[in-house]
Scaffold this motif. Structure first.
Motif, mmCIF file in Angstrom:
data_model
loop_
_atom_site.group_PDB
_atom_site.id
_atom_site.type_symbol
_atom_site.label_atom_id
_atom_site.label_comp_id
_atom_site.label_asym_id
_atom_site.label_seq_id
_atom_site.Cartn_x
_atom_site.Cartn_y
_atom_site.Cartn_z
ATOM 1 N N GLY A 1 3.980 -8.461 -58.008
ATOM 2 C CA GLY A 1 4.675 -9.175 -59.071
ATOM 3 C C GLY A 1 5.266 -10.501 -58.640
ATOM 4 O O GLY A 1 6.021 -11.114 -59.414
ATOM 5 N N ASP A 2 4.968 -10.947 -57.422
ATOM 6 C CA ASP A 2 5.459 -12.253 -56.958
ATOM 7 C C ASP A 2 4.596 -13.340 -57.597
ATOM 8 O O ASP A 2 3.500 -13.651 -57.126
ATOM 9 C CB ASP A 2 5.362 -12.322 -55.436
ATOM 10 N N VAL A 3 5.102 -13.919 -58.683
ATOM 11 C CA VAL A 3 4.308 -14.844 -59.483
ATOM 12 C C VAL A 3 3.921 -16.088 -58.700
ATOM 13 O O VAL A 3 2.780 -16.556 -58.768
ATOM 14 C CB VAL A 3 5.074 -15.227 -60.766
ATOM 15 N N ARG B 1 -2.348 -18.442 -54.803
ATOM 16 C CA ARG B 1 -3.670 -17.950 -54.398
ATOM 17 C C ARG B 1 -4.731 -18.283 -55.440
ATOM 18 O O ARG B 1 -5.889 -18.522 -55.117
ATOM 19 C CB ARG B 1 -3.631 -16.436 -54.177
ATOM 20 N N LEU B 2 -4.319 -18.251 -56.716
ATOM 21 C CA LEU B 2 -5.260 -18.538 -57.797
ATOM 22 C C LEU B 2 -5.388 -20.027 -58.099
ATOM 23 O O LEU B 2 -6.208 -20.419 -58.934
ATOM 24 C CB LEU B 2 -4.814 -17.809 -59.073
ATOM 25 N N HIS B 3 -4.547 -20.840 -57.455
ATOM 26 C CA HIS B 3 -4.537 -22.297 -57.669
ATOM 27 C C HIS B 3 -4.228 -22.649 -59.127
ATOM 28 O O HIS B 3 -4.881 -23.508 -59.739
ATOM 29 C CB HIS B 3 -5.879 -22.915 -57.258
ATOM 30 N N ILE B 4 -3.223 -21.949 -59.668
ATOM 31 C CA ILE B 4 -2.763 -22.248 -61.029
ATOM 32 C C ILE B 4 -1.244 -22.350 -61.009
ATOM 33 O O ILE B 4 -0.575 -21.965 -60.042
ATOM 34 C CB ILE B 4 -3.207 -21.166 -62.035
ATOM 35 N N HIS B 5 -0.665 -22.848 -62.085
ATOM 36 C CA HIS B 5 0.795 -22.978 -62.192
ATOM 37 C C HIS B 5 1.405 -21.590 -62.437
ATOM 38 O O HIS B 5 0.807 -20.759 -63.144
ATOM 39 C CB HIS B 5 1.157 -23.913 -63.355
ATOM 40 N N PRO B 6 2.607 -21.302 -61.884
ATOM 41 C CA PRO B 6 3.242 -19.997 -62.111
ATOM 42 C C PRO B 6 3.395 -19.655 -63.587
ATOM 43 O O PRO B 6 3.233 -18.482 -63.981
ATOM 44 C CB PRO B 6 4.594 -20.130 -61.413
ATOM 45 N N LEU C 1 0.239 -18.221 -64.947
ATOM 46 C CA LEU C 1 0.048 -16.824 -64.567
ATOM 47 C C LEU C 1 0.937 -15.914 -65.398
ATOM 48 O O LEU C 1 0.498 -14.835 -65.832
ATOM 49 C CB LEU C 1 0.331 -16.632 -63.071
ATOM 50 N N ARG C 2 2.173 -16.318 -65.622
ATOM 51 C CA ARG C 2 3.065 -15.484 -66.446
ATOM 52 C C ARG C 2 2.463 -15.290 -67.837
ATOM 53 O O ARG C 2 2.498 -14.181 -68.403
ATOM 54 C CB ARG C 2 4.445 -16.147 -66.562
ATOM 55 N N TYR C 3 1.910 -16.370 -68.403
ATOM 56 C CA TYR C 3 1.290 -16.262 -69.732
ATOM 57 C C TYR C 3 0.112 -15.284 -69.697
ATOM 58 O O TYR C 3 -0.044 -14.445 -70.596
ATOM 59 C CB TYR C 3 0.817 -17.644 -70.198
#
Length: 507
Positions: free
Chosen positions: A457-459, A465-470, A473-475
């Motif tokens: 759950g560490d956003v 790792r996914l190279h996206i904005h936190p 990922l939350r969305y």
């Protein structure tokens, strides 16, 4: 089984002493009937052999049948119908010509029967090798260079003055290595319409025969291999191997196992290759296995003289007995310490062997070391453990060499996922819905949710790792819950969802 040559046109003879019939019988039908009756009474399988068949040909055929039974799991047993002589006769029937199978040095390995041989064929068969004056002409015409280059069927025109009739020829290859040639001389009738296609298939079949022929073991080595395979599979008592090989049945031992990586075989472009490409490369893979057996044998023999190596079901197994024996020049340590030290040494040996295979043979090999056991009687347990590691490597464990203590959790997870894949009733339809949504919408909810769960759950870590904005990922995590109906606040749902997502990733 008992093989008996049955003659048909010889005079009557008295039955052998002790046989039930006292009357004379004639060779042929009467003899067959008598033999069949005696064999039936004795409970023995009886094989009738034509008089013209040589015993070495029959032995080769029987050996080929037995070898086929121990081919790799992906091999089709129906593809091997006998030795090179029977193959030559089959090619002759399919092409309508006279067949000769030769090795890379133009030595005749087998030939079909038939009349109307030209001078080249007559001299080749009688001399067991292509005559040099004719070989020089074929080299000058560029025939051999074309045969070595690939799977092209080469046509050689008729040259009456030279005593050469029209011919078809094809090279026999194991991967990229030339092994020999099949020659088909035209007789009084033209070649069959599909002769070239038949010849191409025959060359692939001959490659498998020749690879096995080149690596055939002596009778003693075959007996040893059979005993070792039987011990690994738990089919014989340990004492049977110990008495034959002279190793300690009550001393600690372990098994190391090696397998060619499915993605690492040379000449393959991955799992999506066409069936023809995979079939073409089968002989190359078979040759690589045989070479790998030699390489492993050399390395393990240098480590321990009593090591034993055998090939079973496409995997190569090494039995390392007498592990508690002290090294040269030193006192024997405590048994447990010796086993631990031996396991570390075998792990290093396995790594060295895998690296040597990559450097020397150009193949990718995976190696697994089973845990030491207290005696040869328990060696199937060590073998089974090594197999479990290799199975996990083949599915989803990205390692080349490992012991169970190194990767126990990974192996257990891999086996759990394999069980889930094979048991549809244990699939969570909510995760399947999520995967279907991704496929339909081109979304990345599965990968995003898996990364989120893997990082507890560490956003921020998962998003990095996914190279996206936190926030992205939350969305996605909220969207995944909405689409699937999974409640990530429930620890049991989180646990099973994680397993299901791992399964989806490996599918």
């Amino acid at each position: 089984a008992v093989a008996v040559k049955v003659h048909s046109d010889e005079p009557a003879y008295p039955p052998p002493q002790g046989w039930s019939s006292a009357a004379k019988v004639r060779r042929g039908g009467d003899e067959v009937a008598l033999l069949r009756s005696e064999a039936s009474d004795a409970g023995v399988a009886l094989l009738g052999v034509r008089p013209e068949v040589r015993w070495d040909q029959l032995q080769s055929l029987c050996r080929s049948v037995l070898d086929d039974a121990r081919l790799t799991a992906e091999a089709d047993l129906g593809e091997s119908a006998g030795d090179l002589y029977s193959l030559a006769q089959t090619i002759s029937a399919l092409t309508g010509g006279l067949v000769t199978i030769e090795d890379a040095a133009s030595r005749v390995l087998a030939h079909s029967s038939g009349e109307e041989a030209d001078e080249l064929r007559r001299l080749s068969v009688l001399g067991r090798r292509g005559p040099e004056q004719y070989l020089a002409l074929l080299r000058e015409w560029g025939v051999f260079s074309r045969l070595r280059a690939g799977e092209e069927v080469v046509r050689i025109d008729e040259h009456p003055r030279l005593g050469i009739r029209r011919r078809l020829a094809v090279g026999i290859h194991a991967g990229s290595q030339p092994l020999g040639t099949i020659w088909v001389q035209e007789g009084s009738e033209p070649f069959a319409e599909d002769a070239e296609e038949a010849l191409l298939g025959a060359a692939r079949m001959a490659a498998l025969h020749m690879v096995r022929h080149r690596t055939e073991a002596t009778v003693g080595l075959r007996l040893r291999d059979d005993l070792l395979a039987s011990l690994l599979e738990g089919r014989i008592e340990a004492a049977a191997l110990a008495d034959t090989i002279e190793v300690g049945a009550d001393r600690p031992a372990l098994v190391a196992a090696f397998a060619l990586s499915p993605a690492g075989a040379p000449g393959t472009g991955g799992r999506g290759d066409s069936a023809r490409a995979q079939e073409t490369d089968r002989s190359g893979q078979e040759l690589n296995r045989r070479r790998l057996v030699d390489l492993i044998t050399v390395h393990t023999a240098a480590y321990r003289r009593t090591s034993l190596v055998t090939l079973v079901g496409g995997r190569i197994y090494v039995l390392l007995p007498d592990l508690s024996r002290a090294g040269s020049g030193g006192a024997e340590p405590a048994a447990e310490s010796a086993r631990s030290s031996a396991e570390s040494a075998v792990l290093a040996l396995t790594r060295k062997t895998v690296e040597a295979a990559r450097a020397t043979l150009g193949v990718t090999v995976q190696g697994a070391v089973g845990s030491p056991v207290d005696s040869l009687a328990a060696i199937p347990d060590s073998r089974a453990e090594a197999d479990r590691i290799l199975d996990a490597m083949g599915r989803d464990l990205a390692m080349d060499v490992a012991t169970m203590s190194d990767v126990r959790t990974h192996v257990l997870i891999s086996e759990t996922l394999a069980y889930l894949r094979g048991t549809p009733a244990l699939r969570d339809p909510r995760v399947s819905t999520l995967a279907e949504h991704d496929a339909a919408q081109g979304a990345d909810l599965v990968a995003s949710l898996l990364a989120y769960l893997e990082d507890f759950g560490d956003v921020r870590t998962a998003a990095s790792r996914l190279h996206i904005h936190p926030n992205t990922l939350r969305y996605r995590v909220r969207r995944a819950e909405s689409v699937s109906g999974i409640d990530l606040s429930d620890p049991t749902q989180r646990l099973f969802t994680h397993l299901q997502l791992l399964m989806e990733r490996g599918s």
